[in-house]
Enzyme design. Structure first.
Site, PDB file in Angstrom:
ATOM      1  N   PRO A 209       0.831  -1.207   0.000  1.00  0.00           N
ATOM      2  CA  PRO A 209       0.000   0.000   0.000  1.00  0.00           C
ATOM      3  C   PRO A 209       0.861   1.250   0.000  1.00  0.00           C
ATOM      4  O   PRO A 209       1.840   1.328   0.747  1.00  0.00           O
ATOM      5  CB  PRO A 209      -0.794  -0.123   1.308  1.00  0.00           C
ATOM      6  CG  PRO A 209       0.062  -0.965   2.204  1.00  0.00           C
ATOM      7  CD  PRO A 209       0.788  -1.918   1.292  1.00  0.00           C
ATOM      8  N   MET A 210       0.510   2.217  -0.838  1.00  0.00           N
ATOM      9  CA  MET A 210       1.215   3.504  -0.818  1.00  0.00           C
ATOM     10  C   MET A 210       0.192   4.617  -0.949  1.00  0.00           C
ATOM     11  O   MET A 210      -0.463   4.759  -1.985  1.00  0.00           O
ATOM     12  CB  MET A 210       2.250   3.574  -1.946  1.00  0.00           C
ATOM     13  CG  MET A 210       3.458   2.694  -1.712  1.00  0.00           C
ATOM     14  SD  MET A 210       4.738   2.930  -2.956  1.00  0.00           S
ATOM     15  CE  MET A 210       3.990   2.166  -4.394  1.00  0.00           C
ATOM     16  N   SER A 211       0.101   5.394   0.115  1.00  0.00           N
ATOM     17  CA  SER A 211      -0.854   6.485   0.161  1.00  0.00           C
ATOM     18  C   SER A 211      -0.595   7.467  -0.988  1.00  0.00           C
ATOM     19  O   SER A 211       0.546   7.837  -1.240  1.00  0.00           O
ATOM     20  CB  SER A 211      -0.701   7.191   1.512  1.00  0.00           C
ATOM     21  OG  SER A 211      -1.521   8.304   1.562  1.00  0.00           O
TER      22      SER A 211
ATOM     23  N   GLN B  43      -7.177  -1.309   3.418  1.00  0.00           N
ATOM     24  CA  GLN B  43      -6.443  -0.940   4.638  1.00  0.00           C
ATOM     25  C   GLN B  43      -7.100   0.237   5.353  1.00  0.00           C
ATOM     26  O   GLN B  43      -7.344   1.280   4.746  1.00  0.00           O
ATOM     27  CB  GLN B  43      -4.993  -0.584   4.326  1.00  0.00           C
ATOM     28  CG  GLN B  43      -4.194  -0.413   5.616  1.00  0.00           C
ATOM     29  CD  GLN B  43      -2.783   0.089   5.399  1.00  0.00           C
ATOM     30  OE1 GLN B  43      -2.582   1.226   5.021  1.00  0.00           O
ATOM     31  NE2 GLN B  43      -1.804  -0.771   5.647  1.00  0.00           N
TER      32      GLN B  43
ATOM     33  N   CYS C 210       1.887   3.607   9.818  1.00  0.00           N
ATOM     34  CA  CYS C 210       1.997   4.955   9.235  1.00  0.00           C
ATOM     35  C   CYS C 210       2.692   5.893  10.222  1.00  0.00           C
ATOM     36  O   CYS C 210       2.288   5.997  11.382  1.00  0.00           O
ATOM     37  CB  CYS C 210       0.613   5.502   8.868  1.00  0.00           C
ATOM     38  SG  CYS C 210       0.726   7.149   8.154  1.00  0.00           S
TER      39      CYS C 210
ATOM     40  N   ASP D  35      12.558  -2.139   0.636  1.00  0.00           N
ATOM     41  CA  ASP D  35      13.743  -1.995  -0.219  1.00  0.00           C
ATOM     42  C   ASP D  35      13.966  -3.135  -1.201  1.00  0.00           C
ATOM     43  O   ASP D  35      15.110  -3.386  -1.595  1.00  0.00           O
ATOM     44  CB  ASP D  35      15.005  -1.790   0.627  1.00  0.00           C
ATOM     45  CG  ASP D  35      15.039  -0.411   1.290  1.00  0.00           C
ATOM     46  OD1 ASP D  35      13.995   0.275   1.245  1.00  0.00           O
ATOM     47  OD2 ASP D  35      16.080  -0.034   1.838  1.00  0.00           O
TER      48      ASP D  35
ATOM     49  N   GLY E 288       6.751  -1.951  -2.916  1.00  0.00           N
ATOM     50  CA  GLY E 288       6.093  -0.658  -3.020  1.00  0.00           C
ATOM     51  C   GLY E 288       6.774   0.251  -4.016  1.00  0.00           C
ATOM     52  O   GLY E 288       6.469   0.264  -5.205  1.00  0.00           O
ATOM     53  N   ARG E 289       7.783   1.003  -3.531  1.00  0.00           N
ATOM     54  CA  ARG E 289       8.349   2.086  -4.332  1.00  0.00           C
ATOM     55  C   ARG E 289       8.972   1.628  -5.638  1.00  0.00           C
ATOM     56  O   ARG E 289       8.882   2.341  -6.648  1.00  0.00           O
ATOM     57  CB  ARG E 289       9.389   2.849  -3.489  1.00  0.00           C
ATOM     58  CG  ARG E 289       8.756   3.664  -2.394  1.00  0.00           C
ATOM     59  CD  ARG E 289       9.771   4.177  -1.418  1.00  0.00           C
ATOM     60  NE  ARG E 289      10.399   3.092  -0.672  1.00  0.00           N
ATOM     61  CZ  ARG E 289      11.382   3.252   0.200  1.00  0.00           C
ATOM     62  NH1 ARG E 289      11.870   4.454   0.407  1.00  0.00           N
ATOM     63  NH2 ARG E 289      11.871   2.216   0.851  1.00  0.00           N
TER      64      ARG E 289
HETATM   65  C1  LIG Z   1       4.624   7.196  -0.587  1.00  0.00           C
HETATM   66  C2  LIG Z   1       4.409   6.035   0.347  1.00  0.00           C
HETATM   67  C3  LIG Z   1       3.164   5.835   0.894  1.00  0.00           C
HETATM   68  C4  LIG Z   1       2.931   4.750   1.763  1.00  0.00           C
HETATM   69  N1  LIG Z   1       1.681   4.556   2.249  1.00  0.00           N
HETATM   70  C5  LIG Z   1       1.441   3.469   3.038  1.00  0.00           C
HETATM   71  C6  LIG Z   1       0.107   3.184   3.477  1.00  0.00           C
HETATM   72  O1  LIG Z   1      -0.864   3.879   3.153  1.00  0.00           O
HETATM   73  N2  LIG Z   1      -0.067   2.101   4.281  1.00  0.00           N
HETATM   74  C7  LIG Z   1       0.980   1.282   4.661  1.00  0.00           C
HETATM   75  O2  LIG Z   1       0.768   0.311   5.390  1.00  0.00           O
HETATM   76  N3  LIG Z   1       2.236   1.518   4.226  1.00  0.00           N
HETATM   77  C8  LIG Z   1       2.471   2.574   3.420  1.00  0.00           C
HETATM   78  N4  LIG Z   1       3.744   2.783   2.940  1.00  0.00           N
HETATM   79  C9  LIG Z   1       4.810   1.807   3.258  1.00  0.00           C
HETATM   80  C10 LIG Z   1       4.931   0.749   2.150  1.00  0.00           C
HETATM   81  O3  LIG Z   1       3.788  -0.070   2.073  1.00  0.00           O
HETATM   82  C11 LIG Z   1       6.177  -0.141   2.340  1.00  0.00           C
HETATM   83  O4  LIG Z   1       6.039  -0.916   3.498  1.00  0.00           O
HETATM   84  C12 LIG Z   1       7.462   0.672   2.408  1.00  0.00           C
HETATM   85  O5  LIG Z   1       7.493   1.692   1.434  1.00  0.00           O
HETATM   86  C13 LIG Z   1       8.719  -0.220   2.223  1.00  0.00           C
HETATM   87  O6  LIG Z   1       8.626  -0.957   1.034  1.00  0.00           O
HETATM   88  P1  LIG Z   1       9.336  -0.477  -0.367  1.00  0.00           P
HETATM   89  O7  LIG Z   1      10.788  -0.231  -0.067  1.00  0.00           O
HETATM   90  O8  LIG Z   1       9.091  -1.646  -1.280  1.00  0.00           O
HETATM   91  O9  LIG Z   1       8.638   0.768  -0.813  1.00  0.00           O
HETATM   92  C14 LIG Z   1       3.984   3.863   2.096  1.00  0.00           C
HETATM   93  C15 LIG Z   1       5.251   4.082   1.531  1.00  0.00           C
HETATM   94  C16 LIG Z   1       5.469   5.139   0.657  1.00  0.00           C
HETATM   95  C17 LIG Z   1       6.832   5.330   0.054  1.00  0.00           C
END
Ligand SMILES: Cc1cc2nc3c(=O)[nH]c(=O)nc-3n(C[C@H](O)[C@H](O)[C@H](O)COP(=O)(O)O)c2cc1C
Length: 272
Positions: A21-23, A78, A108, A210, A232-233
């Protein structure tokens, strides 16, 4: 053999690769686009975090935010909030809207969320989290899950305890982003802690943090022992990563992505 699927209650997650999830990013259009670019290679998508207060008072914009397309299924919706009865009210609405899974945001770091007791603040208030999960158990027939961080800060890396508590209160899966709230997105995620969470509970554990390449994803699955991983990212500049993982795990070379497809995407700065 690496696991390639798991169950969240009655919901089969196959393959065990999840869109994190990414807001502000993982809205229905983004989730559907990722599913289309990775046919059969994403086992679960998760909505952005949704305010229980806004959902419970049937705010129009929030109702638009929780709409989804059938081809996104299975889908976890979520929620963030801090008040058990409100959480239950919103979760019941989310279930009626057709969510396959309800996920509770315990990670969060944003002050506007934590100041009101939600998000990562729930890791400092285990009794409140327990009350929330009990309230969900009362109203839900679909499974509920939690997404947590390593802990609040260096002095309280309590992911293992929180995962045990969540399991004890009926959560059907625990997702771990191995950074503390204090770290935000700096430093390295603690995958050893994520591996300890996996050892500590019987419900499926999903690791996050990551993962930027197909081979890196498979290495994380292998070394941490988690049931699944979330990305995510990296999907922002590299939206085909799931189908590449699916190919690599079958021992195939990376599937070619056409130049036109690649040119349509600009790599995010952390991959450059
Ligand atoms: C811009 C952004 C928004 C995010 N929003 C949420 C969210 O709404 N809910 C949540 O549980 N995690 C959120 N995360 C965390 C991601 O789900 C994830 O756990 C975190 O970015 C690490 O994974 P990644 O390195 O693959 O991005 C967010 C991360 C980013 C960068």
């Amino acid at each position: 053999m690496l696991p390639d699927a798991f169950d969240v209650g009655p919901v089969r997650i196959a393959p065990n690769l999840l869109l994190a999830p990414m807001s502000g990013i993982t809205d229905s259009a983004y989730r559907a686009l990722l599913k289309d670019l990775n046919p059969g290679a994403i086992g679960l998508v998760v909505t952005e975090l949704i305010s229980v207060e806004a959902l419970a008072r049937r705010d129009r914009r929030t109702f638009q935010m929780v709409r989804f397309r059938e081809r996104e299924r299975p889908l976890a919706l979520q929620l963030f909030g801090a008040e058990p009865e409100r959480m239950a009210e919103a979760a019941a609405i989310a279930q009626d809207l057709g969510a396959d899974i309800i996920d509770v945001n315990c990670g969060c770091p944003a002050p506007k969320v934590t100041r009101k007791g939600g998000g990562a603040e729930l890791m400092r208030r285990p009794a409140v989290l327990a009350a929330i999960l009990r309230a969900l158990r009362r109203v839900l027939s679909v499974p509920y899950t939690v997404k947590i961080r390593a802990g609040w800060d260096e002095g309280s890396r309590n992911a293992v305890e929180i995962a045990r508590l969540a399991e004890g209160e009926g959560a059907a899966m625990v997702a771990v982003h191995g950074r503390t709230r204090a770290q935000l997105y700096a430093g390295a995620p603690d995958w050893e802690l994520t591996a300890r969470v996996k050892q500590a509970v019987r419900v499926p554990v999903v690791g996050s943090g990551d993962i930027t390449t197909a081979d890196g994803a498979l290495a994380r699955l292998r070394t941490s022992g988690v049931d699944g991983i979330m990305i995510g990212r990296a999907t922002l500049g590299y939206p085909w990563i799931f189908r590449e993982i699916a190919a690599r795990r079958r021992g195939l070379p990376l599937p070619p992505v056409s130049a036109a497809e690649r040119l349509a995407s600009v790599p995010p700065p952390w991959l450059a």
